[in-house]
Motif scaffolding. Structure first.
Motif, PDB file in Angstrom:
ATOM      1  N   TRP A 152       0.832  -1.217   0.000  1.00 43.57           N
ATOM      2  CA  TRP A 152       0.000   0.000   0.000  1.00 43.57           C
ATOM      3  C   TRP A 152       0.857   1.255   0.000  1.00 43.57           C
ATOM      4  CZ3 TRP A 152      -5.203   0.978  -0.230  1.00 43.57           C
ATOM      5  CH2 TRP A 152      -6.054  -0.140  -0.135  1.00 43.57           C
ATOM      6  N   VAL A 195      -8.589   5.674   1.567  1.00 41.38           N
ATOM      7  CA  VAL A 195      -9.603   4.619   1.680  1.00 41.38           C
ATOM      8  C   VAL A 195     -10.176   4.620   3.102  1.00 41.38           C
ATOM      9  CG1 VAL A 195      -9.996   2.120   1.601  1.00 41.38           C
ATOM     10  CG2 VAL A 195      -8.571   3.207  -0.128  1.00 41.38           C
ATOM     11  N   LEU A 196      -9.307   4.738   4.093  1.00 36.45           N
ATOM     12  CA  LEU A 196      -9.780   4.761   5.488  1.00 36.45           C
ATOM     13  C   LEU A 196     -10.774   5.899   5.694  1.00 36.45           C
ATOM     14  CD1 LEU A 196      -6.407   4.030   7.338  1.00 36.45           C
ATOM     15  CD2 LEU A 196      -8.509   2.699   7.604  1.00 36.45           C
ATOM     16  N   LEU A 228      -3.926   4.509   1.278  1.00 34.16           N
ATOM     17  CA  LEU A 228      -4.566   3.853   2.420  1.00 34.16           C
ATOM     18  C   LEU A 228      -5.326   4.880   3.279  1.00 34.16           C
ATOM     19  CD1 LEU A 228      -5.077   1.298   3.995  1.00 34.16           C
ATOM     20  CD2 LEU A 228      -2.822   1.521   5.057  1.00 34.16           C
ATOM     21  N   ALA A 287     -12.005  -1.412  10.339  1.00 34.87           N
ATOM     22  CA  ALA A 287     -11.739  -0.862   9.002  1.00 34.87           C
ATOM     23  C   ALA A 287     -10.466  -1.475   8.423  1.00 34.87           C
ATOM     24  CB  ALA A 287     -11.615   0.652   9.079  1.00 34.87           C
ATOM     25  N   ILE A 289     -10.102  -3.711   5.012  1.00 35.05           N
ATOM     26  CA  ILE A 289      -9.224  -3.366   3.883  1.00 35.05           C
ATOM     27  C   ILE A 289      -8.166  -4.448   3.656  1.00 35.05           C
ATOM     28  CG2 ILE A 289      -7.502  -1.706   3.077  1.00 35.05           C
ATOM     29  CD1 ILE A 289      -9.030   0.423   4.788  1.00 35.05           C
TER      30      ILE A 289
END
Ligand SMILES: Cc1ncc(COP(=O)(O)O)c(C=O)c1O
Length: 405
Positions: free
Chosen positions: A333, A341-342, A338, A397, A401
């Motif tokens: 990543w 996305v979080l 990242l 989360a 992912i």
């Protein structure tokens, strides 16, 4: 804008190292009362509400002085940020010809003024490297001492790895060099105790809006009595004193406090600092929640907690302690992707990058990976208000992912 557009969004705020949120509620309430009911400026008029504003300024000085063990409340100057306090402190005490010793762990708010003022002030600067944890070894510092070393300046903890520096040992380095000792407590105030007297700290700069949970626009500078008379002001302007003279005279703390002060912020900082003085036990509540986060993150083989698994013995230094800040890298990543996305998919607010402290990254394990991606680290920082539920949501989360659960 009538309201914050995102105010109804479910979010888990994990960027307390940048600034705390939510703020300390009694401080917010007091600031709101000040804005609605008083609103006057401090140190200027003699009417009732101006005197009330001045009482808040004195209350902030008093609480902050007790929090750091300062011998008197008049050694505290109120600032608008940790950056303001650091700039004012460095500019105030440095003289042409001085040699300054600092570390690679430092935030840009300490390193950049030194960098930019090298020529202007005629100073020289040496930077002690940091290890895999972000710690600068005080024993190594001794090799950099010269007869001109006049200031040893460093942060109490890294805003990238969370590692706490051994201030007692660094204080000894300064004493052995007959130099002044300056500490940046921006990341530790509200998390760790600090005492300027027992640690022989001559100058201490800190933010008020991070661990203390005061409003934005707050910070302060402690300067010991013997340095106050010769302190060089960074800014000039109205101080409410000696208004008839063009020079304005040399008054501490007006050497730092020029112009109208940020009264709402100062009110919130006074209330927050009083709380910490009265109930120091609250300082330790953050530890369990942060520990939970670390344990959860260790579940994922692709996640590397930077500087946390390094055996102190292998470095020949004592074991490190940490504030609730952790940096990590994740196999496969880019940290910016990242973080997006979080945030976008889960409402988890964390920060990716170099965190205004580029030099410390060089020493970190997995540093090659960061350098190759040119991305820095993903930083998660919990705070005094972070709950077990929030950490659980964040870990869920990560599971979603990284494990597709
Ligand atoms: C170690 C350290 N010092 C100083 C600062 C600057 O504080 P401020 O954001 O209040 O200017 C920061 C901010 O992140 C920091 O982490």
């Amino acid at each position: 804008m009538a309201d914050h557009p995102e105010s109804n969004r479910a979010r888990v705020y994990l960027d307390h190292a940048a600034t705390s949120w939510p703020k300390f509620e009694p401080g917010v309430a007091a600031a709101e009362r000040y804005v609605r009911c008083c609103g006057a400026t401090a140190g200027r008029g003699a009417y009732h509400s101006a005197l009330e504003a001045e009482r808040w300024v004195q209350a902030a000085r008093k609480a902050l002085a007790s929090l750091i063990g300062a011998p008197s409340l008049d050694s505290i100057a109120l600032c608008t940020s940790g950056t303001h306090a650091l700039n004012a402190g460095l500019w105030g005490v440095l003289k042409p010809g001085d040699h300054v010793l600092t570390t690679a762990m430092e935030h840009n708010s300490l390193l950049r003024p030194l960098h930019h003022w090298k020529e202007l002030l005629g100073i020289t600067v040496d930077i002690v490297p940091t290890d895999e944890r972000g710690i600068a070894n005080p024993l190594a510092a001794r090799d950099f001492i010269t007869p001109k070393t006049r200031l040893v300046a460093l942060g109490h903890a890294s805003n990238v790895t969370g590692a706490v520096q051994d201030l007692e040992a660094w204080s000894q380095v300064a004493q052995d060099a007959a130099a002044l000792f300056m500490v940046d407590a921006s990341q530790t105030l509200g998390y760790l105790p600090i005492d300027v007297r027992s640690m022989n700290i001559d100058v201490l700069a800190a933010a008020g809006h991070k661990g203390l949970r005061a409003l934005h626009g707050t910070g302060f500078l402690y300067v010991g009595h013997d340095l106050q008379a010769g302190f060089r002001p960074l800014l000039f302007g109205g101080t409410g004193r000696a208004s008839e003279s063009l020079s304005g005279g040399q008054y501490w703390p007006n050497a730092v406090e020029v112009g109208n002060l940020n009264l709402p912020g100062i009110v919130s900082m006074a209330v927050a600092a009083e709380h910490f003085v009265e109930s120091p036990a609250a300082v330790h509540q953050w530890q369990a929640v942060h520990q939970l986060l670390l344990q959860g993150l260790q579940e994922f083989p692709q996640v590397h907690l930077l500087g946390r698994s390094v055996a102190a013995a292998s470095l020949g230094t004592p074991a490190a302690s940490y504030i609730p800040v952790v940096s990590l890298s994740v196999d496969g990543w880019d940290v910016h992707d990242l973080a997006s996305v979080l945030d976008d998919a889960f409402g988890i607010e964390v920060r990716a990058g170099w965190h205004c402290a580029a030099l410390v990254h060089k020493g970190l394990v997995h540093a090659e990976q960061h350098a190759a991606s040119n991305s820095g680290t993903l930083r998660l920082s919990t705070g005094a208000s972070t709950t077990v539920e929030e950490v659980t949501v964040a870990l869920r989360a990560f599971r979603g992912i990284l494990k597709g659960e």
